[in-house]
Structures are given as structure tokens and as C-alpha cells.
Design a protein around this motif. Structure first.
Motif, mmCIF file in Angstrom:
data_model
loop_
_atom_site.group_PDB
_atom_site.id
_atom_site.type_symbol
_atom_site.label_atom_id
_atom_site.label_comp_id
_atom_site.label_asym_id
_atom_site.label_seq_id
_atom_site.Cartn_x
_atom_site.Cartn_y
_atom_site.Cartn_z
ATOM 1 N N SER A 1 -7.656 23.931 16.131
ATOM 2 C CA SER A 1 -9.071 23.700 16.479
ATOM 3 C C SER A 1 -10.025 24.188 15.396
ATOM 4 O O SER A 1 -11.196 24.447 15.676
ATOM 5 N N SER B 1 -7.703 20.895 10.108
ATOM 6 C CA SER B 1 -7.752 21.135 11.557
ATOM 7 C C SER B 1 -6.880 20.091 12.233
ATOM 8 O O SER B 1 -6.787 18.948 11.780
ATOM 9 N N ALA C 1 -12.640 21.336 17.989
ATOM 10 C CA ALA C 1 -12.456 22.416 18.950
ATOM 11 C C ALA C 1 -12.628 21.913 20.379
ATOM 12 O O ALA C 1 -13.539 21.145 20.686
#
Length: 701
Positions: free
Chosen positions: A166, A390, A394
């Protein structure tokens, strides 16, 4: 939209109390709506995007390894909301509310507003979105866009791919989070820094992020049954991913992750696509020197993980073959993150207050940068290409109220000798393009990976990433449908049971029971792996069905444990194929025998025990008392679930009191004894008492 929904619920409450006419119907409908909204709230807190493809995926994938303890606050909130949802049912018992008994118009108004509330709620929005994503779509037009590299790699280089859980690039924004990630900002300044990278649908959770970036396809589940992940023998067997291609070029591929590799099928994906080693939580637990303090609810902490990753990097670098080492951090997992031992004193002084996720991010910034610096300072650093990315944006966490106000983007940095530092705007780019961009840095002649296109190519061809943003994603379901077809490959008209007792369907090996549905053109329309006996009864009568399970599912007199396949078609044709025929392979389009009357119903195994139990050798009496039971006889059996062996089986007919007694013997100890009954979907068996009693008598089973 929220205030409109709340106003609608208040109006529903008023209409519910305004009249006693059909009050139980109104109470039931009102409670059902409130329960559905409560469940949606919990799902939204976990997924960050309501009911989406990730939700369906995780319902079907193995949930073992999920850090459920991290979400106990959300779960407690759902329990409270669920209790509140039942209040309309209790309100009907309150006598002091004097309501007129007439009121058909009141009920009609309640029903109309109930439907309107659903339509303005996120339930309707997510339902429409899932329909668009999962509906059958002809993907022939975009199929040529799926391209995988075939030419030889001109200059193999070692690759270290670091996925930050995330760890979106938004956290590197100094204006929003000053001083939070100074080390990654410093690395970004001397790397190829991809900006504006999105997550397309089917790429917004961890395993989907891995599949998107390494395979260039969105992750969507198998055709026709969205709850089937743990029943598939291989993960996207028709896809060609980065690990597959690199292995063809002489690479070895290695994965290190602190979490359970079984969670969401991560380990299965990696093992299916070129990875020689998959070291996950189970592997770390075998390393006796790692103490309990180094574990969280999700697995081993990042300080241990990344230190191990460097040790593995040194070991692999001393070998002759090129390699790709992939690692996935964990301590920045939502909702609050975790701090490893190496960062126990880490604190980020913030205007937002002491938020634990900020402390976890600051720690991860230091740990990842230390790994990169150790690699680059080593004798092997010059010939190593490093990727920092990533896995997805998130999920809902303690910083969501800040992130929602920002322009969000994924992190993707490339560092290595010959990679010029610069920022690269990813116009119409997504994580689907990450693997293709990596390949083009290894060899400029390589520009594609699946639907992914190198972001370094100024004239890149049409891509799924662009389609996801164009016209509100109108054409994107075609890419999802193509990706779904990669689970099975080209459907064939032949079924076969292999040596591992799995059904071979195209390129896929599936654990039975399985129901296959063919349309009138003999195209495989659906593969059902859940609730198969109900699906068999509810299937379109114009289609041909092939149902594979133990012969017990079809015959009252079958107790041999063999496999059978029942085929029925639109012309009232039927045929039962037996084990020997299935192992040789059967043609589903072969002529069937005619029959009269409705299609037969089939049975499916239903668990009586909650889980397998260790049971010593000896004689036993299985004693059940069933308050609800079928009107006809049925099979009860004891099985060894892991070895898939039937240990004892008996045809039973409960007496008037619902008592069932089954005697059987075990000639050896069994670690995983399970008791189950064979029933069709309309039959119910509610067991009040259950006992397995040692017996000295001779077994009848």
C-alpha cells in the motif's frame, strides 16, 4: 448522497410506524435493507471501494493468513449495526404504539420508498458495476492486443523488485507529509520516477497488483463462478507473465514475503508462473532463530524480511545464472500499520497527530532505502536493476481522510546503471504497464507484456490502461473477460479425470464436484464449483450439463468412492459415465440416451463435523440425533479429507426420533477424520447431538 440515503431511511421509519397494515412484511424488509447496508459498510471499510472484484476474489480465495485481528474494530462496529438492523422486528411487539390497522396506501408508499432507497444506495451502484465487470462479453476485438515477448533477451541483468504494501507515491508529497519519506524521495530523485500511475479495475489489492504488474492483465476470477479460487489446480495457466518469460531466458526467480503465501492464492500464482522459490511466513517460522517478537498478525516484520532479502541477494549474485528476487513488505498494511523491533522508537511528528500508520511509513522508508543502498554498495550492485513499487493504492486506513483530498498515484521507481534519472508522466498508464516498462529497460526491443505497454514508448499501441480511463471504462470489460478466459484456456469438448482425481477442463485441473454448462454451439458457458447441486437444478434447460462428482451423488446404491459424470442435454438425453471411462476421457458432444420426465436431482456432500479430527485406529459408533432430516434415506460417510479416502460409508434412514447410528472401524490412525452426509440442495440435516464413541463390536461400515 449520504444525506439523501439517511433521509430515505428516516422516511422509511416513519412509514413503517404509521400503520400496522402488513407490519411484519415491512419489518422484515426494513431489517433486511439495514443488514445489507451494514454488511456493505464493513466491506467498504475493508476494501476501500465497496463491493468490488476484490471482495468476490477474497470470498473465493483461501483466507488463511489474513490479519483479522487488525480489523476487530470494524467487525465490532458491524456487530453493533447488525443488532440495530433487527430493531424493526422487535418494534412490532411494542403494544403502546397505537397505529391504525388499515393502510394499504401506507404499505404501498413504504414498498416504493424501500425500492427507491436501494436504488440510491451504494448497493445498487456496486451491483451495477459488478454486472458490467462480470457479464459475458465478446473479447474478440481486443484479443490481438494481448502480446507476450518471445525474442531472446539481449542483456540479462539481475532484478530486485521491492513491493511496498500500500506504499503509494502520494506519501512522498512533501507538501502533505513533510519529512515523512526523505529516503525514498532521495532515491526517487536519482531514479526513473513514474508519475501518475493508476490502478485499473482488477489491480487494486495485493495479489491483483502482482498479477497486473507481472502479467499485464487485470485479475478477475474464473469463468462462471466467482468463488472458485481455492479449487483451481493452477493460477491463470494460459497467461504468460514476467516470471515465465525470464525463466525461458535462463533466469531463476525467487520470492520472499512475510505474510502467508496461501492468502489470496499468492503462492499458487508465483509457483504457476516461473518462480523457483516461494519463501513465505511458513518458511520464516522454520527458521528457529526468529523470535515471536518479530511477528505481527499478518506475519514476519519488515526488518527481518528485508535483511533476509539482502542475504538472499548476495547468495544469488554469487551464482552463475541471472535472477529476479521479489519481496513484498507488510508493515504498512491497513488500517494502522505495524512497527518492527528495528523501529520501536520511530515517531513522525505530524500536524495530524500521533498516527501509527505514519510511524509505520517512516520506518518502511528507512528499511527499504537501506536495502537499496546495501545492494548498490555491494560488488554486484552495478549489474542489478532495482524496482520499488506499490502493490496498489492504500486501502482505508488511519490516513484516509487526508489521502482522499489528494491526487493519488502508485509508486514505481527504477534504479540501476544506465537508467537516467527523470520523472516520467504515465499518461493513461496503470500498474498493468509496470512489467512491460521493466522489460524495455532490459532490452529496448521489448515493449509489451500481456496488455501492458512500456511507458517509455512514446508511440505505444492501444492498451487496457487507456481503455480503463476512456469513456468511463466502457470498453474495459472486454479486457476483464479476456483475462477471465485465461483461467481455463480454450474450452474443449472432452472431460477427463487425471491421476490426482482432478477434472481436466481445457488447461485447468479442477477439484470436483464441478458442473460444466455448454451452450447450443458447444462453447463452455460456465464452470460452477460452488453449490453445484443447486446450480444443476437451476441451469438453463436449453444447455448441455456435465456434472462430475463421486458416483454417490447420482446413485443410491453406489458406495465404492469412484468418480462419475452425469450428462444431460436439451433434448432429454442423459448418460452416466463411470470412473474408467472418465479416466480415458469422454466427449461431451457424444449422443446421449433418451429419457422421459424431469431432469434427475443430484446429491452433494455436506459436512457434519466442523473440521477434521485426529482419530486412533479401532472400532467406533457414530451417533447422531437430527431434529431436521430428509424424508428419504441418504449416505453418511467418514472420510480422510487430506488423502481424499472414504473410510466408511453407510446408507441410513433416521428413526422417528431422528437417531442415526453408524458403526465403522479404522485400521490405522487418521489425522483428519471428517463426517459428511450426501443430500440434494433442497434436503436439510440439522444435527442436535454428535458423538463418536469407541466400540468393541464388529463394524458394519
Amino acid at each position: 448522497m449520504l444525506w439523501i440515503l439517511l433521509l430515505s431511511l428516516l422516511l422509511l421509519s416513519w412509514l413503517f410506524l404509521a400503520s400496522a397494515k402488513w407490519v411484519w412484511w415491512k419489518a422484515g424488509l426494513f431489517s433486511l435493507l439495514l443488514l445489507a447496508l451494514s454488511a456493505w459498510w464493513l466491506i467498504d471499510k475493508l476494501s476501500g471501494d465497496g463491493l468490488n472484484a476484490a471482495t468476490l476474489y477474497h470470498l473465493g480465495a483461501d483466507m488463511e493468513g489474513a490479519g483479522v485481528a487488525d480489523f476487530k474494530g470494524y467487525i465490532a462496529g458491524f456487530i453493533v449495526l447488525a443488532a440495530v438492523s433487527l430493531l424493526p422486528l422487535f418494534a412490532t411487539r411494542v403494544k403502546r404504539w397505537r397505529r391504525p390497522t388499515a393502510g394499504g396506501a401506507w404499505f404501498a408508499g413504504f414498498a416504493a420508498l424501500w425500492v427507491a432507497t436501494i436504488m440510491i444506495s451504494p448497493l445498487a451502484r456496486d451491483g451495477q458495476r459488478l454486472y458490467q465487470q462480470l457479464r459475458p462479453v465478446d473479447f474478440a476485438r481486443i484479443a490481438p492486443e494481448y502480446q507476450v515477448p518471445t525474442q531472446a533477451l539481449q542483456r540479462p541483468r539481475n532484478i530486485v523488485w521491492i513491493y511496498g504494501e500500500s506504499l503509494e507515491r502520494t506519501y512522498l508529497d512533501e507538501a502533505v507529509f513533510p519529512g515523512l519519506m526523505p529516503n525514498l524521495n532521495r532515491l526517487a530523485a536519482r531514479s526513473l520516477d513514474v508519475r501518475g500511475l493508476a490502478s485499473a479495475e482488477g489491480g487494486g489489492w495485493t495479489i491483483a497488483g502482482l498479477v497486473s504488474s507481472m502479467c499485464g492483465v487485470p485479475l478477475t476470477t474464473s469463468q462462471g463462478d466467482e468463488n472458485s479460487m481455492d479449487r483451481m489446480g493452477s493460477f491463470l495457466p494460459k497467461a504468460v507473465c514476467l516470471g515465465d518469460y525470464l525463466k525461458q531466458q535462463g533466469y531463476t526467480n525467487h520470492y520472499l514475503g512475510g505474510a502467508n503465501g496461501q492468502f489470496a492464492g499468492k503462492g499458487q500464482f508465483l509457483a504457476s508462473h516461473g518462480f523457483d522459490e516461494v519463501h513465505d511466513l511458513a518458511w520464516f517460522k522454520q527458521q528457529k532463530k526468529i523470535g515471536r517478537i518479530h511477528y505481527s498478525a499478518w506475519g514476519v516484520h519488515d526488518d527481518v524480511l528485508l535483511d533476509t532479502a539482502y542475504q538472499r541477494f548476495e547468495q544469488l549474485s554469487r551464482q552463475d545464472a541471472p535472477f529476479m528476487l521479489t519481496t513484498l513488505t507488510m508493515d504498512t498494511h491497513h488500517p494502522a500499520g505495524h512497527l518492527p523491533v528495528a523501529c520501536k522508537g520511530e515517531r513522525y511528528q505530524s500536524q495530524y497527530g500521533n498516527i501509527s500508520m505514519l510511524n509505520a511509513l517512516k520506518c518502511t522508508d528507512r528499511l527499504i532505502s537501506q536495502l537499496v543502498e546495501r545492494i548498490q554498495a555491494s560488488p554486484y550492485g552495478k549489474d542489478t536493476l532495482i524496482v520499488i513499487a506499490s502493490d496498489h493504492l492504500a486501502m482505508p486506513n488511519d490516513l484516509s481522510h487526508i489521502l482522499t483530498r489528494q491526487k493519488r498515484e502508485n509508486l514505481l521507481l527504477f534504479l540501476g546503471d544506465g537508467v537516467a534519472p527523470r520523472q516520467l508522466a504515465a499518461e493513461d498508464g496503470s500498474t498493468l504497464d509496470s512489467g512491460a516498462t521493466l522489460l524495455s529497460l532490459l532490452d529496448p526491443n521489448l515493449q509489451t507484456m500481456g496488455f501492458g505497454r512500456s511507458l517509455l514508448d512514446d508511440k505505444r499501441a492501444p492498451s487496457a490502461s487507456a481503455a480503463a480511463r476512456r469513456d468511463d471504462g466502457r470498453d474495459y470489460p472486454q479486457y476483464l473477460a479476456f483475462a477471465r478466459s485465461l483461467w481455463l484456456g480454450e474450452p474443449t469438448r472432452q472431460l477427463k479425470i487425471d491421476g490426482d482425481d482432478q477434472v481436466v477442463v481445457g488447461l485447468q485441473h479442477v477439484q470436483p464436484p464441478v458442473l460444466l454448462e455448454y451452450d447450443k454451439d458447444w462453447d463452455l458457458k460456465s464452470v460452477y464449483l460452488e453449490n453445484t447441486s443447486r446450480q444443476f437444478d437451476d441451469a438453463d434447460p436449453d444447455n448441455t450439463l456435465a456434472y462430475v462428482d463421486r458416483c454417490t451423488a447420482f446413485e443410491d446404491g453406489s458406495a465404492d468412492g469412484d468418480w462419475c459424470a452425469l450428462l444431460v442435454n436439451r433434448d432429454n438425453g442423459i448418460k452416466l459415465y463411470r470412473d474408467g471411462q472418465l479416466r480415458n476421457g469422454i466427449d461431451v458432444d457424444a449422443p446421449l440416451d433418451a429419457f422421459q420426465g424431469p431432469r434427475p436431482s443430484v446429491r452433494q456432500a455436506h459436512m457434519i463435523t466442523q473440521k477434521g479430527r485426529r482419530t486412533r485406529a479401532g472400532q467406533y459408533m457414530l451417533q447422531l440425533v437430527a431434529s431436521t432430516r430428509p424424508d428419504r434415506g441418504f449416505w453418511i460417510e467418514a472420510v480422510s479429507s487430506q488423502r481424499k479416502v472414504v473410510l466408511a460409508q453407510q446408507w441410513v434412514q433416521p428413526d422417528a426420533d431422528g437417531k442415526i447410528n453408524v458403526a465403522f472401524g479404522l485400521d490405522h490412525e487418521v489425522d483428519d477424520l471428517e463426517i459428511r452426509a450426501w443430500l440434494n440442495h433442497a434436503e436439510k440435516l440439522a444435527v442436535d447431538t454428535f458423538a463418536l464413541v469407541p466400540s468393541r463390536g464388529r463394524p458394519r461400515g
